[in-house]
Design a protein around this motif. Structure first.
Motif, PDB file in Angstrom:
ATOM      1  N   TYR A 270       0.731  -1.266   0.239  1.00 59.82           N
ATOM      2  CA  TYR A 270      -0.028  -0.084  -0.077  1.00 59.82           C
ATOM      3  C   TYR A 270       0.740   1.365   0.202  1.00 59.82           C
ATOM      4  CZ  TYR A 270      -3.686  -3.489   1.352  1.00 59.82           C
ATOM      5  OH  TYR A 270      -4.598  -4.422   1.114  1.00 59.82           O
ATOM      6  N   ASP A 271       1.895   1.234  -0.312  1.00 59.44           N
ATOM      7  CA  ASP A 271       3.108   2.395  -0.218  1.00 59.44           C
ATOM      8  C   ASP A 271       2.303   3.407  -1.138  1.00 59.44           C
ATOM      9  OD1 ASP A 271       4.734   1.180   1.540  1.00 59.44           O
ATOM     10  OD2 ASP A 271       6.368   0.763   0.102  1.00 59.44           O
ATOM     11  N   LEU A 272       2.087   3.191  -2.292  1.00 56.99           N
ATOM     12  CA  LEU A 272       1.674   4.257  -3.337  1.00 56.99           C
ATOM     13  C   LEU A 272       0.234   5.016  -2.814  1.00 56.99           C
ATOM     14  CD1 LEU A 272       1.874   5.742  -6.133  1.00 56.99           C
ATOM     15  CD2 LEU A 272       0.470   3.876  -7.171  1.00 56.99           C
ATOM     16  N   GLN A 273      -0.498   4.332  -2.533  1.00 52.33           N
ATOM     17  CA  GLN A 273      -1.652   4.714  -1.472  1.00 52.33           C
ATOM     18  C   GLN A 273      -1.565   5.776  -0.341  1.00 52.33           C
ATOM     19  OE1 GLN A 273      -1.493   1.592  -2.697  1.00 52.33           O
ATOM     20  NE2 GLN A 273      -3.352   0.510  -3.053  1.00 52.33           N
ATOM     21  N   ASN A 274      -0.688   5.182   0.345  1.00 51.00           N
ATOM     22  CA  ASN A 274      -0.181   5.786   1.669  1.00 51.00           C
ATOM     23  C   ASN A 274       0.395   7.079   1.191  1.00 51.00           C
ATOM     24  OD1 ASN A 274      -1.303   3.778   3.110  1.00 51.00           O
ATOM     25  ND2 ASN A 274       0.404   2.825   3.396  1.00 51.00           N
ATOM     26  N   ALA A 275       1.399   7.078   0.373  1.00 50.93           N
ATOM     27  CA  ALA A 275       2.168   8.234  -0.073  1.00 50.93           C
ATOM     28  C   ALA A 275       1.202   9.136  -0.644  1.00 50.93           C
ATOM     29  CB  ALA A 275       3.234   8.071  -0.924  1.00 50.93           C
ATOM     30  N   GLN A 276       0.321   8.947  -1.291  1.00 47.09           N
ATOM     31  CA  GLN A 276      -0.661   9.845  -2.020  1.00 47.09           C
ATOM     32  C   GLN A 276      -1.575  10.572  -0.955  1.00 47.09           C
ATOM     33  OE1 GLN A 276      -2.726   7.006  -4.728  1.00 47.09           O
ATOM     34  NE2 GLN A 276      -1.518   7.656  -6.398  1.00 47.09           N
ATOM     35  N   ILE A 277      -2.208   9.624  -0.044  1.00 58.67           N
ATOM     36  CA  ILE A 277      -2.716  10.402   0.918  1.00 58.67           C
ATOM     37  C   ILE A 277      -1.918  11.314   1.970  1.00 58.67           C
ATOM     38  CG2 ILE A 277      -3.920   9.711   3.503  1.00 58.67           C
ATOM     39  CD1 ILE A 277      -4.855   6.956   1.859  1.00 58.67           C
ATOM     40  N   ALA A 278      -0.731  10.915   2.362  1.00 58.03           N
ATOM     41  CA  ALA A 278       0.012  11.752   2.972  1.00 58.03           C
ATOM     42  C   ALA A 278       0.301  13.077   2.243  1.00 58.03           C
ATOM     43  CB  ALA A 278       1.623  11.059   3.258  1.00 58.03           C
ATOM     44  N   ARG A 279       0.547  13.108   0.955  1.00 56.43           N
ATOM     45  CA  ARG A 279       1.119  14.102  -0.065  1.00 56.43           C
ATOM     46  C   ARG A 279      -0.106  15.188   0.071  1.00 56.43           C
ATOM     47  NH1 ARG A 279       1.914  11.674  -4.146  1.00 56.43           N
ATOM     48  NH2 ARG A 279       4.113  11.704  -4.118  1.00 56.43           N
ATOM     49  N   ALA A 280      -1.263  14.420  -0.245  1.00 57.62           N
ATOM     50  CA  ALA A 280      -2.601  15.232  -0.164  1.00 57.62           C
ATOM     51  C   ALA A 280      -2.854  16.063   1.171  1.00 57.62           C
ATOM     52  CB  ALA A 280      -3.730  14.444  -0.641  1.00 57.62           C
ATOM     53  N   ALA A 281      -2.602  15.370   2.272  1.00 63.32           N
ATOM     54  CA  ALA A 281      -2.774  15.832   3.627  1.00 63.32           C
ATOM     55  C   ALA A 281      -1.904  17.131   3.694  1.00 63.32           C
ATOM     56  CB  ALA A 281      -2.776  14.875   4.670  1.00 63.32           C
ATOM     57  N   LEU A 282      -0.607  16.860   3.658  1.00 62.45           N
ATOM     58  CA  LEU A 282       0.431  17.916   3.536  1.00 62.45           C
ATOM     59  C   LEU A 282       0.362  19.193   2.865  1.00 62.45           C
ATOM     60  CD1 LEU A 282       3.514  15.820   3.978  1.00 62.45           C
ATOM     61  CD2 LEU A 282       2.560  17.142   5.993  1.00 62.45           C
ATOM     62  N   LYS A 283      -0.365  18.883   1.639  1.00 64.10           N
ATOM     63  CA  LYS A 283      -0.535  20.056   0.717  1.00 64.10           C
ATOM     64  C   LYS A 283      -1.765  20.803   1.281  1.00 64.10           C
ATOM     65  CE  LYS A 283       1.442  18.499  -3.328  1.00 64.10           C
ATOM     66  NZ  LYS A 283       2.177  19.597  -3.722  1.00 64.10           N
ATOM     67  N   LEU A 284      -3.023  20.137   1.802  1.00 69.46           N
ATOM     68  CA  LEU A 284      -3.915  20.679   2.528  1.00 69.46           C
ATOM     69  C   LEU A 284      -3.576  21.638   3.477  1.00 69.46           C
ATOM     70  CD1 LEU A 284      -6.876  21.219   2.472  1.00 69.46           C
ATOM     71  CD2 LEU A 284      -7.208  19.033   3.809  1.00 69.46           C
ATOM     72  N   LEU A 285      -2.548  21.111   4.415  1.00 73.32           N
ATOM     73  CA  LEU A 285      -2.098  21.681   5.685  1.00 73.32           C
ATOM     74  C   LEU A 285      -1.269  22.825   5.347  1.00 73.32           C
ATOM     75  CD1 LEU A 285      -1.544  21.744   8.812  1.00 73.32           C
ATOM     76  CD2 LEU A 285       0.240  20.340   8.224  1.00 73.32           C
ATOM     77  N   GLU A 286      -0.505  22.788   4.265  1.00 77.12           N
ATOM     78  CA  GLU A 286       0.187  24.026   3.732  1.00 77.12           C
ATOM     79  C   GLU A 286      -0.761  25.174   3.179  1.00 77.12           C
ATOM     80  OE1 GLU A 286       2.888  26.591   2.216  1.00 77.12           O
ATOM     81  OE2 GLU A 286       2.978  25.074   3.592  1.00 77.12           O
TER      82      GLU A 286
END
Length: 224
Positions: free
Chosen positions: A1-17
């Motif tokens: 699930y690395d790809l899915q986890n990375a996509q979720i983490a990226r989206a969350a951090l961009k939202l935080l920014e």
């Protein structure tokens, strides 16, 4: 699930920014910082380690060891797929043990997709109250009766050492999987020196018990 986890983490951090609601002292989350952060992986998530082994007591050769906490049928299917995609055509040797509450029939079937040769499997039983017994694994998938296991020494260490020897001789990739509860002993067996809880703490925490003033929690690491 690395790809899915990375996509979720990226989206969350961009939202935080984009919200800019964090402390003024916090650094800006640039794309470069986000990408650097999500490149890091926790241990035992398709973790690849080269383990040096001795050949005839003189020459040293490396065995590629992959540690992965795949512990249920769906995760096993993902692991099988990633192994074949990453190392197509390479023979694999598998050290595996499960938790008793998993679907052992489906897990066993998924494992046999890696190799139809039962002798390439090494069955273990973690020193944990929730570990599946060797007998239960064998009953769930009778084909594994021809695999490597020892009812007198069910330890992870013994089978990892044996599997390393065979993998070295036959130029195989060694995969350790099936449960998060295998990983600390497996890592130690391949020579990784890292801090570990005392046996007492590990026993109490694993049994989901409270003792004295210490609360070890009752969360299930395999359901995260």
């Amino acid at each position: 699930y690395d790809l899915q986890n990375a996509q979720i983490a990226r989206a969350a951090l961009k939202l935080l920014e984009s919200t800019k609601k964090y402390s003024k002292n916090t650094i800006s989350l640039t794309d470069e910082i986000i990408e650097e952060g999500i490149m890091h992986r926790p241990p035992c998530r398709f973790e690849e380690i080269k383990v040096e082994t001795e050949n005839d007591g003189t020459n040293n050769q490396n065995v590629l060891v992959i540690l992965d906490v795949a512990h249920n049928p769906a995760a096993m299917v993902h692991l099988v797929s990633k192994l074949e995609h990453t190392y197509p055509g390479r023979k694999k040797r598998i050290v595996v043990g499960f938790s008793a509450d998993k679907d052992l029939v489906q897990c066993g079937s998924a494992l046999l997709a890696i190799s139809q040769d039962p002798s390439s499997f090494h069955l273990v039983e973690a020193a944990h109250p929730r570990a599946a017994k060797l007998e239960d694994i064998l009953n769930a998938e009778p084909k594994l009766r021809q695999s490597n296991f020892d009812v007198k020494d069910r330890s992870i260490t013994a089978q990892v050492k044996l599997a390393l020897k065979h993998a070295h001789e036959r130029k195989e990739i060694l995969v350790v999987c099936g449960s998060v509860f295998l990983m600390a002993e497996a890592r130690e067996a391949i020579g990784i020196d890292e801090p570990r809880d005392s046996d007492y703490i590990a026993e109490v925490a694993g049994a989901n018990l409270r003792h004295g003033q210490e609360f070890f929690g009752n969360s299930d690491p395999e359901k995260k």
